[in-house]
Design a protein around this motif. Structure first.
Motif, short mmCIF file in Angstrom:
data_model
loop_
_atom_site.label_atom_id
_atom_site.label_comp_id
_atom_site.label_asym_id
_atom_site.label_seq_id
_atom_site.Cartn_x
_atom_site.Cartn_y
_atom_site.Cartn_z
N GLU A 46 10.27 -4.05 -2.97
CA GLU A 46 9.07 -3.14 -3.61
C GLU A 46 8.84 -1.85 -2.64
O GLU A 46 8.57 -2.20 -1.51
CB GLU A 46 7.90 -3.96 -3.74
CG GLU A 46 6.77 -3.13 -4.67
CD GLU A 46 5.62 -4.00 -4.91
OE1 GLU A 46 4.49 -3.36 -5.54
OE2 GLU A 46 5.67 -5.31 -4.35
N SER A 47 8.65 -0.68 -3.19
CA SER A 47 8.27 0.42 -2.32
C SER A 47 7.13 1.20 -3.00
O SER A 47 7.11 1.41 -4.07
CB SER A 47 9.71 1.13 -2.42
OG SER A 47 9.57 2.57 -1.69
N LYS A 48 6.59 1.78 -2.24
CA LYS A 48 5.53 2.58 -2.42
C LYS A 48 5.67 3.93 -1.53
O LYS A 48 4.58 4.52 -0.86
CB LYS A 48 3.94 2.03 -2.55
CG LYS A 48 3.63 1.25 -3.58
CD LYS A 48 2.37 1.03 -3.76
CE LYS A 48 2.06 0.05 -5.06
NZ LYS A 48 0.56 -0.19 -5.01
N HIS A 49 6.99 4.31 -0.87
CA HIS A 49 7.05 5.28 -0.04
C HIS A 49 8.40 5.94 -1.00
O HIS A 49 9.22 5.69 -1.33
CB HIS A 49 7.90 4.73 1.14
CG HIS A 49 8.02 5.83 2.21
ND1 HIS A 49 8.86 6.58 2.17
CD2 HIS A 49 7.37 5.92 3.32
CE1 HIS A 49 8.97 7.62 3.32
NE2 HIS A 49 8.03 6.99 3.88
N GLN B 174 0.84 -1.21 -0.15
CA GLN B 174 0.05 -0.08 -0.02
C GLN B 174 0.78 1.33 -0.10
O GLN B 174 2.07 1.28 0.32
CB GLN B 174 -0.78 0.03 1.24
CG GLN B 174 -1.64 -1.20 1.47
CD GLN B 174 -2.74 -1.19 0.18
OE1 GLN B 174 -3.35 -0.30 -0.20
NE2 GLN B 174 -2.68 -2.47 -0.23
N GLU B 175 0.25 2.32 -0.38
CA GLU B 175 1.05 3.77 -0.51
C GLU B 175 1.59 3.82 1.09
O GLU B 175 1.20 3.64 2.27
CB GLU B 175 0.11 4.91 -0.40
CG GLU B 175 -0.27 5.00 -2.19
CD GLU B 175 0.70 5.13 -2.66
OE1 GLU B 175 1.75 6.06 -2.44
OE2 GLU B 175 0.76 4.69 -4.05
#
Length: 346
Positions: free
Chosen positions: A84-87, A35-36
């Motif tokens: 994996e990154s959503k930051h 998630q974000e």
């Protein structure tokens, strides 16, 4: 996604000695999507530390330590690689660390809990970020600088208990680097004492299981003790404190000899020892988390010493997440030299 994790299987009790069976390896799952604000990380190394003994109790005895919950994943210092990154602060391939890393092979973490590290600062030895260039090194360095009152040229003598442990082995070296003229370590085997002197630059070391510690201290520190880096508490500390000079300083870092006992933290000193301590000797509990505004500069100092070969690092590395309980048991029994690290994946 299927992962492996280690949970608290049972509590040893306030007076019990922890064993490997207090922990349990199990299979679990994490979401397939990030998630974000989140980051998925693969765990590389986990840190095993004495303070964790307090977290095995329902009441940790401290307002800054939360207890581990039965059948829930344990956590502590960890380092890993971003998958994996959503930051915004992290990208795939970054090496990151956290004080609250879950004991599992892969995790999805809030990016705000992570710090990016630069492998070149420790010559690629990533595990050092959990030890000499991490919270352990910070504890030794800031403990001495904030509570030790070491002054270059003042001819001060430092004694370090638990000197062959992760923090003690660094504290003795830093004492010299910051200006102590003599550093004496106290450890539990001849091998440990030999390594402290031959490899880590201690001027002398005492095997507390052999001979009379008080007499050996008097012989090695004829001018008394000015700074005491206390990792163990109990009888050893009582002996050191009885030989401390006026206007000396006790850095209360740990009390490992008391962690398996139902006593207050820090435990009260016996009346005779308290009498000695009142010679205008300061005894201050040191908590590194209170000085995190100095973290960045302090880590850079530690890394510089490591690169220059001025700070010698010892690690005991155990491979496999399934062996973390045994590693914890071994550490609590004093069976290793330097930092205890678990290699989870390469």
């Amino acid at each position: 996604m299927i992962i492996q994790r280690v949970v608290l299987n049972s509590r040893p009790g306030k007076n019990g000695v922890p064993v490997a069976e207090n922990f349990r390896l199990e299979q679990s799952t994490i979401p397939d999507t990030v998630q974000e604000g989140q980051v998925r990380v693969r765990t590389l190394y986990l840190s095993v530390d004495p303070y964790m003994r307090c977290r095995m109790n329902e009441d940790t005895g401290s307002d800054y330590l939360l207890p581990w919950q039965l059948s829930e994943v344990a956590d502590g210092g960890g380092i890993g690689v971003v998958e994996e990154s959503k930051h915004n602060n992290f990208a795939k391939g970054d090496i990151v660390t956290s004080f609250n890393w879950p004991w599992q092979t892969v995790a999805i973490l809030d990016g705000s809990l992570l710090q990016k590290v630069v492998p070149q600062l420790v010559n690629g030895r990533l595990s050092y970020f959990l030890g000499a260039a991490g919270l352990t090194g910070l504890t030794a360095l800031l403990g001495i600088r904030e509570k030790g009152h070491v002054t270059v040229g003042a001819n001060q003598t430092m004694v370090v208990s638990g000197a062959a442990g992760a923090c003690g082995s660094l504290a003795g070296q830093i004492g010299h680097l910051d200006g102590c003229s003599k550093v004496v370590g106290i450890a539990g085997t001849d091998e440990k004492c030999s390594i402290l002197v031959s490899e880590m630059g201690f001027d002398a070391a005492i095997n507390y299981k052999k001979g009379n510690v008080a007499q050996q201290l008097r012989e090695l520190c004829p001018g008394g003790v000015d700074v005491y880096f206390d990792n163990v508490g109990g009888e050893i500390s009582d002996t050191v404190i009885s030989q401390m000079n006026q206007n000396s300083h006790i850095i209360l870092c740990g009390q490992i000899s008391q962690y398996n006992k139902d006593v207050p933290y820090p435990p009260p000193l016996p009346p005779d020892t308290e009498k000695y301590r009142k010679k205008e000797t300061s005894q201050e509990r040191f908590l590194v988390l209170n000085y995190m505004d100095k973290q960045e500069a302090s880590v850079l100092q530690l890394c510089q010493w490591i690169q220059e070969g001025k700070l010698k690092v010892r690690e005991t590395v155990v491979e496999g997440l399934e062996n973390i309980g045994a590693a914890f048991q071994s550490m609590m029994n004093g069976g290793n030299i330097g930092k205890q690290i678990v290699l989870v994946s390469k």
